[in-house]
Design a protein around this motif. Sequence first.
Motif, PDB file in Angstrom:
ATOM      1  N   ALA A   1      -9.390 -14.250  -1.327  1.00  0.00           N
ATOM      2  CA  ALA A   1      -8.216 -13.744  -0.586  1.00  0.00           C
ATOM      3  C   ALA A   1      -7.382 -14.907  -0.063  1.00  0.00           C
ATOM      4  CB  ALA A   1      -8.676 -12.878   0.576  1.00  0.00           C
ATOM      5  N   ASP A   2      -6.061 -14.779  -0.110  1.00  0.00           N
ATOM      6  CA  ASP A   2      -5.181 -15.829   0.412  1.00  0.00           C
ATOM      7  C   ASP A   2      -4.866 -15.622   1.894  1.00  0.00           C
ATOM      8  OD1 ASP A   2      -4.611 -17.247  -2.121  1.00  0.00           O
ATOM      9  OD2 ASP A   2      -3.730 -15.320  -2.682  1.00  0.00           O
ATOM     10  N   TRP A   3      -4.641 -14.383   2.292  1.00  0.00           N
ATOM     11  CA  TRP A   3      -4.357 -14.030   3.677  1.00  0.00           C
ATOM     12  C   TRP A   3      -5.225 -12.824   4.027  1.00  0.00           C
ATOM     13  CZ3 TRP A   3       1.695 -13.536   4.760  1.00  0.00           C
ATOM     14  CH2 TRP A   3       2.333 -14.747   4.459  1.00  0.00           C
ATOM     15  N   ILE A   4      -5.331 -12.526   5.337  1.00  0.00           N
ATOM     16  CA  ILE A   4      -5.996 -11.297   5.776  1.00  0.00           C
ATOM     17  C   ILE A   4      -4.950 -10.424   6.479  1.00  0.00           C
ATOM     18  CG2 ILE A   4      -7.770 -10.315   7.296  1.00  0.00           C
ATOM     19  CD1 ILE A   4      -8.933 -11.784   4.825  1.00  0.00           C
ATOM     20  N   HIS A   5      -4.762  -9.216   5.957  1.00  0.00           N
ATOM     21  CA  HIS A   5      -3.762  -8.286   6.492  1.00  0.00           C
ATOM     22  C   HIS A   5      -4.448  -7.325   7.465  1.00  0.00           C
ATOM     23  CE1 HIS A   5       0.074  -6.050   6.233  1.00  0.00           C
ATOM     24  NE2 HIS A   5      -0.667  -4.955   6.234  1.00  0.00           N
ATOM     25  N   VAL A   6      -3.887  -7.225   8.662  1.00  0.00           N
ATOM     26  CA  VAL A   6      -4.532  -6.501   9.756  1.00  0.00           C
ATOM     27  C   VAL A   6      -3.600  -5.371  10.208  1.00  0.00           C
ATOM     28  CG1 VAL A   6      -5.492  -6.773  12.076  1.00  0.00           C
ATOM     29  CG2 VAL A   6      -5.723  -8.638  10.426  1.00  0.00           C
ATOM     30  N   ASP A   7      -3.980  -4.138   9.943  1.00  0.00           N
ATOM     31  CA  ASP A   7      -3.125  -2.974  10.189  1.00  0.00           C
ATOM     32  C   ASP A   7      -3.408  -2.341  11.553  1.00  0.00           C
ATOM     33  OD1 ASP A   7      -1.506  -2.660   7.807  1.00  0.00           O
ATOM     34  OD2 ASP A   7      -3.390  -2.278   6.744  1.00  0.00           O
ATOM     35  N   VAL A   8      -2.424  -2.426  12.432  1.00  0.00           N
ATOM     36  CA  VAL A   8      -2.559  -1.873  13.783  1.00  0.00           C
ATOM     37  C   VAL A   8      -1.750  -0.581  13.862  1.00  0.00           C
ATOM     38  CG1 VAL A   8      -2.100  -2.282  16.234  1.00  0.00           C
ATOM     39  CG2 VAL A   8      -2.893  -4.178  14.767  1.00  0.00           C
ATOM     40  N   MET A   9      -2.419   0.531  14.171  1.00  0.00           N
ATOM     41  CA  MET A   9      -1.769   1.857  14.190  1.00  0.00           C
ATOM     42  C   MET A   9      -2.031   2.547  15.518  1.00  0.00           C
ATOM     43  SD  MET A   9      -2.940   3.178  10.472  1.00  0.00           S
ATOM     44  CE  MET A   9      -2.552   2.262   8.984  1.00  0.00           C
ATOM     45  N   ASP A  10      -1.002   3.246  16.000  1.00  0.00           N
ATOM     46  CA  ASP A  10      -1.062   3.769  17.367  1.00  0.00           C
ATOM     47  C   ASP A  10      -1.128   5.291  17.485  1.00  0.00           C
ATOM     48  OD1 ASP A  10       1.495   4.484  16.603  1.00  0.00           O
ATOM     49  OD2 ASP A  10       2.487   3.601  18.344  1.00  0.00           O
ATOM     50  N   GLY A  11      -1.128   6.025  16.379  1.00  0.00           N
ATOM     51  CA  GLY A  11      -1.151   7.488  16.483  1.00  0.00           C
ATOM     52  C   GLY A  11       0.134   8.081  17.034  1.00  0.00           C
ATOM     53  N   HIS A  12       1.185   7.278  17.053  1.00  0.00           N
ATOM     54  CA  HIS A  12       2.467   7.701  17.623  1.00  0.00           C
ATOM     55  C   HIS A  12       3.590   7.320  16.648  1.00  0.00           C
ATOM     56  CE1 HIS A  12       5.767   8.054  20.510  1.00  0.00           C
ATOM     57  NE2 HIS A  12       6.094   6.825  20.229  1.00  0.00           N
ATOM     58  N   PHE A  13       3.686   6.033  16.318  1.00  0.00           N
ATOM     59  CA  PHE A  13       4.642   5.624  15.279  1.00  0.00           C
ATOM     60  C   PHE A  13       4.154   6.083  13.909  1.00  0.00           C
ATOM     61  CE2 PHE A  13       6.193   2.426  12.165  1.00  0.00           C
ATOM     62  CZ  PHE A  13       7.541   2.758  12.233  1.00  0.00           C
ATOM     63  N   VAL A  14       2.845   6.062  13.727  1.00  0.00           N
ATOM     64  CA  VAL A  14       2.228   6.576  12.492  1.00  0.00           C
ATOM     65  C   VAL A  14       1.126   7.568  12.880  1.00  0.00           C
ATOM     66  CG1 VAL A  14       2.723   4.584  11.012  1.00  0.00           C
ATOM     67  CG2 VAL A  14       0.646   4.596  12.400  1.00  0.00           C
ATOM     68  N   PRO A  15       0.801   8.498  11.976  1.00  0.00           N
ATOM     69  CA  PRO A  15      -0.147   9.550  12.329  1.00  0.00           C
ATOM     70  C   PRO A  15      -1.612   9.131  12.180  1.00  0.00           C
ATOM     71  CG  PRO A  15       0.779   9.970  10.161  1.00  0.00           C
ATOM     72  CD  PRO A  15       1.437   8.717  10.666  1.00  0.00           C
ATOM     73  N   ASN A  16      -1.958   7.941  12.654  1.00  0.00           N
ATOM     74  CA  ASN A  16      -3.336   7.473  12.548  1.00  0.00           C
ATOM     75  C   ASN A  16      -3.518   6.374  13.588  1.00  0.00           C
ATOM     76  OD1 ASN A  16      -5.944   7.089  11.572  1.00  0.00           O
ATOM     77  ND2 ASN A  16      -5.300   5.986   9.730  1.00  0.00           N
ATOM     78  N   ILE A  17      -4.746   6.206  14.049  1.00  0.00           N
ATOM     79  CA  ILE A  17      -5.068   5.162  15.031  1.00  0.00           C
ATOM     80  C   ILE A  17      -6.080   4.220  14.396  1.00  0.00           C
ATOM     81  CG2 ILE A  17      -6.088   4.694  17.298  1.00  0.00           C
ATOM     82  CD1 ILE A  17      -5.207   7.479  18.198  1.00  0.00           C
ATOM     83  N   SER A  18      -5.846   2.903  14.497  1.00  0.00           N
ATOM     84  CA  SER A  18      -6.835   1.966  13.952  1.00  0.00           C
ATOM     85  C   SER A  18      -7.483   1.180  15.083  1.00  0.00           C
ATOM     86  CB  SER A  18      -6.213   1.063  12.887  1.00  0.00           C
ATOM     87  OG  SER A  18      -5.136   0.314  13.398  1.00  0.00           O
ATOM     88  N   PHE A  19      -6.830   0.129  15.550  1.00  0.00           N
ATOM     89  CA  PHE A  19      -7.392  -0.717  16.611  1.00  0.00           C
ATOM     90  C   PHE A  19      -6.259  -1.552  17.180  1.00  0.00           C
ATOM     91  CE2 PHE A  19      -8.193  -2.471  12.354  1.00  0.00           C
ATOM     92  CZ  PHE A  19      -7.365  -3.571  12.399  1.00  0.00           C
TER      93      PHE A  19
END
Length: 225
Positions: A33-51
């Motif tokens: 892998a060249d980079w690590i992509h970290v997806d932050v989701m809030d359950g408000h802007f998108v319909p899912n919560i991550s961390f």
Amino acid sequence: MTFDRTPKIAPSILSADFANFGAEIEAVEAQGADWIHVDVMDGHFVPNISFGPTTCAAIRPHVKTIMDVHLMIAPVDPYIEDFAKAGADFITAHVEASPHIHRTLQAIRANGVKAGVALNPGTPASAVQDVLDLVDMVCVMTVNPGFGGQKFIDMTNKIKELRSMIGDRPIHIEVDGGVAPDTAKSVVEAGADVLVAGSAVFKGGSVSNPEPYGTNIKAIRSAIA
Ligand code: DX5
Ligand code: ZN
């Protein structure tokens, strides 16, 4: 970090084992892998919560490459400092999430972090035209954000338009969503240089069996070679 347009593969840990992020990151980096992509989701802007930022800070010591934090949250501004302190190399905010995207991008850079701006599939390239001098990366979403493993939406024309808008400026074009060996070529030909891939990288492997991560990354690389 010097700027270049060599294609980079950025596995999204949204498809990794959430109970084992540190080891997953080390495994996928060891597999190319060249980079690590970290997806932050809030359950408000998108319909899912991550961390959130606490998790980002916890995984930071395990990232030896680049920590690319994709914020799918609204509002953004109150949390920029937290993600900067967590050690993000890039913080990407959605143009749709901030009524004052110009201020948001200024704030990201003021925290010493490279700034990215993301566009949902329904948002035209022109939405970022007036902030290009404030960004280090434009992220073109090729799915509606919120979940890994969705079907790729063709945004080739938007990528081409952005590539010509950017010209000689040192701005990466990242593509995020549904990137796999069969979709990677068209986005790179259109001008993208950072390919986020979640399910296409993590499928079939695990921390105890990491070789499939390497095979999957190589399959994307050979598709764009
Ligand atoms: C989508 C996320 C993506 C996603 C990519 O909301 O921003 O980064 O995890 O996953 P795949 O590659 O499986 O589409
Ligand atoms: Zn993402």
